[in-house]
Enzyme design. Structure first.
Site, PDB file in Angstrom:
ATOM      1  N   ARG A 151      22.826  61.158 -54.820  1.00 28.45           N
ATOM      2  CA  ARG A 151      22.584  61.348 -53.383  1.00 28.45           C
ATOM      3  C   ARG A 151      21.097  61.268 -53.045  1.00 28.45           C
ATOM      4  O   ARG A 151      20.715  60.752 -51.995  1.00 28.45           O
ATOM      5  CB  ARG A 151      23.133  62.707 -52.919  1.00 28.45           C
ATOM      6  CG  ARG A 151      24.639  62.828 -52.883  1.00 28.45           C
ATOM      7  CD  ARG A 151      25.068  64.174 -52.306  1.00 28.45           C
ATOM      8  NE  ARG A 151      24.821  64.234 -50.885  1.00 28.45           N
ATOM      9  CZ  ARG A 151      25.721  63.934 -49.958  1.00 28.45           C
ATOM     10  NH1 ARG A 151      26.918  63.515 -50.307  1.00 28.45           N
ATOM     11  NH2 ARG A 151      25.416  64.038 -48.685  1.00 28.45           N
ATOM     12  N   GLU A 185      14.125  68.980 -39.203  1.00 27.77           N
ATOM     13  CA  GLU A 185      14.934  69.442 -40.334  1.00 27.77           C
ATOM     14  C   GLU A 185      14.555  70.871 -40.688  1.00 27.77           C
ATOM     15  O   GLU A 185      13.375  71.202 -40.811  1.00 27.77           O
ATOM     16  CB  GLU A 185      14.715  68.515 -41.538  1.00 27.77           C
ATOM     17  CG  GLU A 185      15.180  69.025 -42.880  1.00 27.77           C
ATOM     18  CD  GLU A 185      16.665  69.316 -42.939  1.00 27.77           C
ATOM     19  OE1 GLU A 185      17.030  70.370 -43.511  1.00 27.77           O
ATOM     20  OE2 GLU A 185      17.474  68.509 -42.411  1.00 27.77           O
ATOM     21  N   GLN A 186      15.562  71.735 -40.855  1.00 30.22           N
ATOM     22  CA  GLN A 186      15.264  73.142 -41.103  1.00 30.22           C
ATOM     23  C   GLN A 186      14.727  73.403 -42.510  1.00 30.22           C
ATOM     24  O   GLN A 186      13.978  74.348 -42.729  1.00 30.22           O
ATOM     25  CB  GLN A 186      16.502  74.000 -40.852  1.00 30.22           C
ATOM     26  CG  GLN A 186      17.651  73.768 -41.820  1.00 30.22           C
ATOM     27  CD  GLN A 186      18.808  74.725 -41.538  1.00 30.22           C
ATOM     28  OE1 GLN A 186      18.696  75.655 -40.741  1.00 30.22           O
ATOM     29  NE2 GLN A 186      19.932  74.474 -42.184  1.00 30.22           N
ATOM     30  N   TYR A 232      32.374  58.981 -62.035  1.00 30.33           N
ATOM     31  CA  TYR A 232      31.719  57.672 -62.032  1.00 30.33           C
ATOM     32  C   TYR A 232      30.270  57.806 -62.492  1.00 30.33           C
ATOM     33  O   TYR A 232      29.676  58.880 -62.443  1.00 30.33           O
ATOM     34  CB  TYR A 232      31.775  57.016 -60.646  1.00 30.33           C
ATOM     35  CG  TYR A 232      31.272  57.837 -59.476  1.00 30.33           C
ATOM     36  CD1 TYR A 232      29.908  57.910 -59.164  1.00 30.33           C
ATOM     37  CD2 TYR A 232      32.163  58.524 -58.645  1.00 30.33           C
ATOM     38  CE1 TYR A 232      29.459  58.640 -58.077  1.00 30.33           C
ATOM     39  CE2 TYR A 232      31.714  59.258 -57.556  1.00 30.33           C
ATOM     40  CZ  TYR A 232      30.364  59.308 -57.269  1.00 30.33           C
ATOM     41  OH  TYR A 232      29.916  60.029 -56.189  1.00 30.33           O
ATOM     42  N   ASP A 234      28.885  64.802 -39.812  1.00 35.19           N
ATOM     43  CA  ASP A 234      29.647  66.021 -40.091  1.00 35.19           C
ATOM     44  C   ASP A 234      29.612  67.011 -38.933  1.00 35.19           C
ATOM     45  O   ASP A 234      30.475  67.879 -38.837  1.00 35.19           O
ATOM     46  CB  ASP A 234      29.096  66.714 -41.338  1.00 35.19           C
ATOM     47  CG  ASP A 234      29.539  66.047 -42.626  1.00 35.19           C
ATOM     48  OD1 ASP A 234      30.420  65.172 -42.569  1.00 35.19           O
ATOM     49  OD2 ASP A 234      29.007  66.407 -43.693  1.00 35.19           O
TER      50      ASP A 234
END
Length: 386
Positions: A106, A35-36, A212, A293
């Site tokens: 998230r 992971e960068q 929400y 993605d």
């Protein structure tokens, strides 16, 4: 080494990358994640996990933990922007599709996925700069001058994927003139006001807003919008920039009082340009494949971006289960054959922004999908699959 289990490097420690790391480990594959970012940050955003993805989370082993944290909406509710008239409502109890509908921060989902991995296999501060593929493996080069070797690579590095550029050549995401504003904030700022116990999408003429709760105790809530606005301010480094709350409120003037209550209580917000890409001609090149993605970025209008990445992870693991190092390329082709038709369909519907706007179209093909058990086509069926 021929006849051995492959060792796989995953580029990107987002939802799809962490989910893939877990599902691959479940089928006995040795995984390292690169992971960068130098550290994980709790960026203010909500996320919906509908039954098709929460079913995968159950198999990964994090669903029980998330159900204690997340808000479970009564329904998928769609209302007219000003009058509040119901366009369509789909009550979504867990019994409907055999898995819950969850809304959460998230970061809570990310932390849950990270918690089931050995921390030593997730390497932070590793920005990929190149891949050198040979017949027997791949060498990864990072910006800090280090290198790593793997039998295969999964690019789960998002909409600005370097791995995708390597697989299919560089291209630019498509911006169709839509900007999303978003914010997570404390529900007490509404001074006793409450939003509905559903995940509600308010449909305007040329814009919408989704609202929400993001916590089981309804202590925090989230909204995300889509408004027409140029993206002249956007750079590749500013995928999420500060937005102007006054501009946001002005853009939703005349919307229903519940929307006004939320926006008036919101202290600040971020904004980002909604980017798309056309379905790619292929998802893999030899021993390098794409996920999430990186290969099927989509608008957020169906809440399926992270969800389809998590589905990808389950199907990828099924295609690689029992495969030795000599069969990786065929496994990647089987993975694409099984995922591309579905994700291309979701991309198209999401781009059109028509999902659940009215009528009674079938939702079971989307929410009832079971990535763990759906029959898989073989590599030879790829032409039939699309």
């Amino acid at each position: 080494m021929a006849g051995s289990k492959p060792k796989i490097a995953i580029i990107g420690a987002g939802m799809g990358g962490l989910a893939a790391a877990t599902t691959l480990r479940q089928v006995g594959i040795d995984v390292n994640v690169y992971e960068q970012a130098p550290k994980f940050a709790r960026i203010g955003a909500g996320i919906q996990m509908l039954p098709n993805s929460s079913r995968v989370l159950r198999g990964i082993g994090v669903l029980d933990k998330l159900q204690k944290l997340a808000f479970e909406p009564y329904s998928h509710l769609n209302r007219v922007w000003d009058t509040g008239e119901i366009k369509r409502e789909l009550p979504m109890p867990e019994s409907l599709y055999g898995a819950p509908f969850l809304c959460m921060h998230r970061a809570d989902l990310h932390e849950a996925l990270y918690s089931v991995l050995p921390p030593e296999i997730v390497h932070l501060g590793k920005k990929l700069v190149g891949l050198d593929q040979t017949k027997g493996g791949v060498t990864l080069s990072f910006a800090d001058g280090t290198k790593a070797d793997a039998d295969a690579v999964i690019g789960a590095d998002g909409v600005h994927s370097l791995v995708r550029d390597i697989v299919v050549g560089p291209d630019k995401p498509i911006h169709k003139g839509r900007i999303a504003y978003r914010a997570v904030f404390d529900a007490s700022l509404m001074n006793g006001g409450e939003i509905q116990a559903s995940r509600t999408k308010w449909w305007g003429v040329d814009r919408h807003i989704v609202i929400y709760y993001t916590a089981a105790d309804r202590s925090s809530l989230y909204f995300v919008t889509s408004v027409p606005e140029p993206a002249d301010w956007l750079t590749s480094e500013s995928w999420s920039a500060k937005g102007d709350v006054r501009e946001l409120r002005a853009a939703y003037e005349g919307f229903h009082p519940e929307v006004q209550m939320v926006l008036n209580a919101c202290p600040d917000c971020h904004k980002w340009a909604i980017l798309e890409r056309e379905p790619l001609p292929r998802w893999s090149d030899g021993r390098v494949a794409l996920l999430g993605d990186a290969c099927h970025p989509m608008t957020p209008y169906m809440a399926q971006g992270a969800a389809t990445s998590i589905e990808d992870a389950a199907v990828l693991a099924r295609c690689l289960a029992g495969v030795d190092n000599d069969d990786i390329e065929g496994a990647f082709r089987r993975y694409e054959a099984n995922r591309k038709p579905r994700t291309s369909r979701i991309q198209a519907i999401s781009s059109a922004n028509t999902w659940m706007s009215g009528g009674n179209e079938d939702t079971s093909w989307l929410y009832g999908y079971d990535a763990w058990n759906v029959p898989l086509v073989g590599e030879n069926d790829m032409a039939l699959a699309g």
